[in-house]
Motif scaffolding. Structure first.
Motif, PDB file in Angstrom:
ATOM      1  N   PHE A  39       0.813  -1.212   0.000  1.00 46.81           N
ATOM      2  CA  PHE A  39       0.000   0.000   0.000  1.00 46.81           C
ATOM      3  C   PHE A  39       0.850   1.266   0.000  1.00 46.81           C
ATOM      4  O   PHE A  39       0.680   2.134  -0.861  1.00 46.81           O
ATOM      5  N   GLU A 137      -4.258  -2.608  10.620  1.00 52.75           N
ATOM      6  CA  GLU A 137      -4.969  -2.260  11.855  1.00 52.75           C
ATOM      7  C   GLU A 137      -4.336  -2.998  13.039  1.00 52.75           C
ATOM      8  O   GLU A 137      -4.323  -2.506  14.166  1.00 52.75           O
ATOM      9  N   VAL A 230      -4.644  -0.923  -4.095  1.00 58.02           N
ATOM     10  CA  VAL A 230      -3.272  -1.319  -4.475  1.00 58.02           C
ATOM     11  C   VAL A 230      -3.231  -2.842  -4.418  1.00 58.02           C
ATOM     12  O   VAL A 230      -3.505  -3.430  -3.374  1.00 58.02           O
TER      13      VAL A 230
HETATM   14  N1  LIG Z   1      -4.036  -2.539  -0.517  1.00 55.13           N
HETATM   15  C1  LIG Z   1      -5.017  -1.661  -0.569  1.00 55.13           C
HETATM   16  O1  LIG Z   1      -5.697  -1.493  -1.569  1.00 55.13           O
HETATM   17  C2  LIG Z   1      -5.320  -0.807   0.615  1.00 55.13           C
HETATM   18  C3  LIG Z   1      -6.006   0.407   0.433  1.00 55.13           C
HETATM   19  C4  LIG Z   1      -6.256   1.202   1.541  1.00 55.13           C
HETATM   20  C5  LIG Z   1      -5.852   0.754   2.780  1.00 55.13           C
HETATM   21  N2  LIG Z   1      -5.192  -0.442   2.907  1.00 55.13           N
HETATM   22  C6  LIG Z   1      -4.837  -0.922   4.227  1.00 55.13           C
HETATM   23  O2  LIG Z   1      -3.496  -1.395   4.220  1.00 55.13           O
HETATM   24  C7  LIG Z   1      -3.408  -2.616   4.957  1.00 55.13           C
HETATM   25  C8  LIG Z   1      -2.732  -3.697   4.152  1.00 55.13           C
HETATM   26  O3  LIG Z   1      -1.550  -3.191   3.622  1.00 55.13           O
HETATM   27  P1  LIG Z   1      -0.943  -3.661   2.261  1.00 55.13           P
HETATM   28  O4  LIG Z   1      -2.001  -3.740   1.235  1.00 55.13           O
HETATM   29  O5  LIG Z   1       0.238  -2.817   2.035  1.00 55.13           O
HETATM   30  O6  LIG Z   1      -0.535  -5.159   2.599  1.00 55.13           O
HETATM   31  P2  LIG Z   1       0.932  -5.763   2.731  1.00 55.13           P
HETATM   32  O7  LIG Z   1       0.712  -7.147   3.227  1.00 55.13           O
HETATM   33  O8  LIG Z   1       1.721  -5.562   1.500  1.00 55.13           O
HETATM   34  O9  LIG Z   1       1.623  -4.883   3.873  1.00 55.13           O
HETATM   35  C9  LIG Z   1       1.236  -4.937   5.202  1.00 55.13           C
HETATM   36  C10 LIG Z   1       2.246  -4.157   6.048  1.00 55.13           C
HETATM   37  O10 LIG Z   1       1.804  -4.202   7.393  1.00 55.13           O
HETATM   38  C11 LIG Z   1       2.807  -4.811   8.200  1.00 55.13           C
HETATM   39  N3  LIG Z   1       2.131  -5.603   9.246  1.00 55.13           N
HETATM   40  C12 LIG Z   1       1.246  -6.612   9.076  1.00 55.13           C
HETATM   41  N4  LIG Z   1       0.826  -7.061  10.270  1.00 55.13           N
HETATM   42  C13 LIG Z   1       1.463  -6.315  11.205  1.00 55.13           C
HETATM   43  C14 LIG Z   1       1.470  -6.302  12.623  1.00 55.13           C
HETATM   44  N5  LIG Z   1       0.720  -7.150  13.324  1.00 55.13           N
HETATM   45  N6  LIG Z   1       2.256  -5.401  13.246  1.00 55.13           N
HETATM   46  C15 LIG Z   1       3.012  -4.540  12.551  1.00 55.13           C
HETATM   47  N7  LIG Z   1       3.044  -4.505  11.210  1.00 55.13           N
HETATM   48  C16 LIG Z   1       2.289  -5.377  10.552  1.00 55.13           C
HETATM   49  C17 LIG Z   1       3.660  -5.638   7.261  1.00 55.13           C
HETATM   50  O11 LIG Z   1       4.941  -5.845   7.784  1.00 55.13           O
HETATM   51  C18 LIG Z   1       3.659  -4.721   6.030  1.00 55.13           C
HETATM   52  O12 LIG Z   1       4.572  -3.677   6.183  1.00 55.13           O
HETATM   53  C19 LIG Z   1      -4.809  -3.013   5.362  1.00 55.13           C
HETATM   54  O13 LIG Z   1      -4.904  -2.777   6.741  1.00 55.13           O
HETATM   55  C20 LIG Z   1      -5.727  -2.100   4.579  1.00 55.13           C
HETATM   56  O14 LIG Z   1      -6.820  -1.726   5.355  1.00 55.13           O
HETATM   57  C21 LIG Z   1      -4.913  -1.210   1.852  1.00 55.13           C
END
Ligand SMILES: NC(=O)c1ccc[n+]([C@@H]2O[C@H](COP(=O)([O-])OP(=O)(O)OC[C@H]3O[C@@H](n4cnc5c(N)ncnc54)[C@H](O)[C@@H]3O)[C@@H](O)[C@H]2O)c1
Ligand SMILES: O=P(O)(O)OC[C@@H](O)[C@@H](O)[C@H](O)[C@H](O)CO
Length: 495
Positions: A39, A137, A230
């Motif tokens: 993201f 979250e 994303v």
């Molecule tokens: N991908 C999208 O379209 C999008 C759009 C808006 C918001 N989001 C939000 O982003 C989040 C997902 O992120 P992403 O799409 O980059 O996924 P991703 O799996 O590529 O990245 C997740 C990130 O969060 C970290 N992480 C995961 N669990 C964790 C924990 N328990 N403690 C600390 N860090 C932790 C990981 O190390 C990584 O840096 C979701 O919460 C979502 O609500 C995503």
């Protein structure tokens, strides 16, 4: 371009094409980024790249991973010298957009679990101005922890507290050395929450009260709402894309063209972080609430509306749902006649927003899986769709029938059995699907359905148990007149 049959790696490609590709990696460090995930790389880093290209920001980013298990990604980034490709594809105002760019904003890639001192040293940088994060979250949460000097701290708020304390001591509490902190986690008032956790850790660790004053007075924790779909690494197409481009990129990321960021803060901040100035879709707002409500109820509400229903009917992705005339019409009708009328905002504006959301959902390049969206569906229903039922009832003394049908589908979706370590449900055609939720929630529902199967619980009682579960809803939904009987009528049909 390289031999088309054997694409080189990104670094080699970059060296050979150095004249044509822009780089912002040599600018002084202005941002610490906690989170290396898809993201941020498809949203914030792309924005900074845009600002730098226009000469508006002139800053680079140090990127770190927020948990020790995120090491693989950070190592790949280091191998690629902090570079990665972002492919933006989709429809915008009905037109197809396809744009590829090598994003070059990371001046340093750092693993705080192996380089803790180096991580803290970044706090001493006089050019540093911002901290940005996305740790899901789950990452933006408070976990009590005994801090031992010299040892890396696991949690994100804990790490941030240590980082800020280092900065405070290094600059002797200089009031001008506070930072602007922008958490992007999708939590209500994310900035306030993060500040609260930093102050809690400071108290736990008995840090000086002058430091806590400095945190409160001289640092800005901004609440914000991010919006962009994303979708990460495109596994199915990557090889053919690499052949076409002449290089391989292990960190290739994909995103839709749409992006929006509402940040609760003084518009003057755009001088420091020139997002709007650089033509990005950003609003500096006084009150984030309307933006949050609009997105959660219309966009995320639609996702949560179609996920259980779609899975039960054998539909796998948002795109597939949108391609079928009947399901598409059903969603539109729901948004236009049930969700939007239950909002206290200008109808025309909401209809425009919804139209834009439908266009995003129809993006032929985005494979957004309903099973992914269905993760933790109960808590999502509570925030994203239940308010529509309640507001609609308040206004009309009746229930929004389509959303009630989605509620019935939610209960049917959780008609599950435990198979080894998994909870498995069955689509209407008998095919299995996996459900991911908190264990406590799943075992409660499993038990109810098993009682029903043994004829020890009627369908009506099962619905009442579900609606009456305070842990799910924080209240007893049986109090909403007619809800349980309307759900019964839909559910009877579904089982
Ligand atoms: N991908 C999208 O379209 C999008 C759009 C808006 C918001 N989001 C939000 O982003 C989040 C997902 O992120 P992403 O799409 O980059 O996924 P991703 O799996 O590529 O990245 C997740 C990130 O969060 C970290 N992480 C995961 N669990 C964790 C924990 N328990 N403690 C600390 N860090 C932790 C990981 O190390 C990584 O840096 C979701 O919460 C979502 O609500 C995503
Ligand atoms: O990320 P989740 O699982 O909370 O929700 C799934 C989608 O609704 C969500 O990721 C949206 O696509 C995103 O919020 C768009 O900005």
């Amino acid at each position: 371009m390289n031999n088309i049959h054997s694409p080189s790696n990104l670094l080699q490609y970059k060296r050979e094409n150095v004249i044509t590709e822009y780089s912002g990696q040599d600018y002084p460090v202005k941002v610490l980024q906690i989170g290396e995930g898809n993201f941020l790389r498809g949203f914030f880093d792309w924005m900074i790249h845009e600002c730098n290209k226009q000469g508006n920001f002139q800053g680079s980013i140090v990127v770190t991973q927020p948990r020790s298990s995120g090491k693989a990604m950070i190592e790949k980034l280091a191998q690629q010298d902090g570079l990665y490709t972002l492919l933006i594809r989709g429809l915008q105002n009905g037109e197809k957009i396809e744009h590829k760019e090598i994003i070059s904003v990371f001046s340093r890639v750092l693993n705080p679990y192996e380089e803790w001192q180096a991580f803290l040293e970044i706090a001493c940088s006089p050019t540093l101005e911002f901290i940005v994060s996305n740790t899901t979250e789950a990452g933006l949460s408070y976990q009590a922890y005994t801090w031992k000097e010299g040892e890396p701290i696991a949690s994100f708020p804990g790490k941030l507290t240590a980082f800020l304390y280092k900065r405070y001591t290094h600059f002797n509490g200089d009031q001008t050395k506070g930072l602007v902190i922008l958490p992007c986690e999708l939590l209500d008032r994310n900035g306030d929450l993060l500040k609260q956790y930093v102050l809690q850790h400071s108290k736990d660790w008995r840090l000086p009260s002058d430091f806590m004053d400095w945190v409160e007075r001289d640092n800005l924790f901004l609440n914000s709402l991010v919006d962009r779909i994303v979708t990460g690494y495109p596994k199915k197409e990557s090889e053919s894309l690499f052949v076409e481009w002449g290089y391989k990129d292990l960190l290739l990321n994909t995103a839709e063209p749409y992006h929006f960021w509402a940040i609760e803060g003084d518009p003057e901040l755009d001088q420091k972080l020139p997002l709007k100035k650089s033509g990005l879709n950003i609003e500096w707002v006084q009150d984030l609430t309307p933006y949050q409500v609009r997105k959660v109820r219309i966009l995320n509400g639609s996702h949560t509306f179609i996920a259980p229903l779609g899975i039960l009917y054998g539909i796998d992705t948002v795109g597939e749902w949108m391609c079928q005339v009947e399901t598409h019409r059903f969603l539109r009708e729901t948004v236009e006649q049930e969700i939007i009328p239950s909002l206290e905002f200008d109808r025309k504006e909401m209809m425009n927003y919804a139209e834009n959301v439908f266009e995003r959902f129809m993006n032929p390049f985005v494979q957004h899986r309903l099973e992914d969206i269905s993760l933790n569906s109960i808590s999502k229903f509570k925030v994203r769709l239940l308010p529509t039922i309640e507001a609609f009832y308040e206004k009309n003394h009746g229930l929004p029938d389509n959303v009630v049908r989605a509620f019935a589908a939610l209960i049917r979706f959780y008609q599950i059995e435990k198979v080894k370590q998994n909870y498995v449900g069955k689509r209407f055609n008998g095919e299995p699907y996996f459900v991911q939720e908190h264990e406590q929630t799943l075992s409660f529902i499993c038990e109810q359905w098993s009682l029903y199967k043994k004829k020890e619980l009627s369908l009506q009682n099962l619905i009442e148990q579900f609606l009456g579960n305070q842990l799910f809803w924080g209240k007893d939904l049986n109090q909403i007149e007619g809800l349980s009987s309307s759900i019964y009528n839909h559910l009877k049909e579904m089982i």
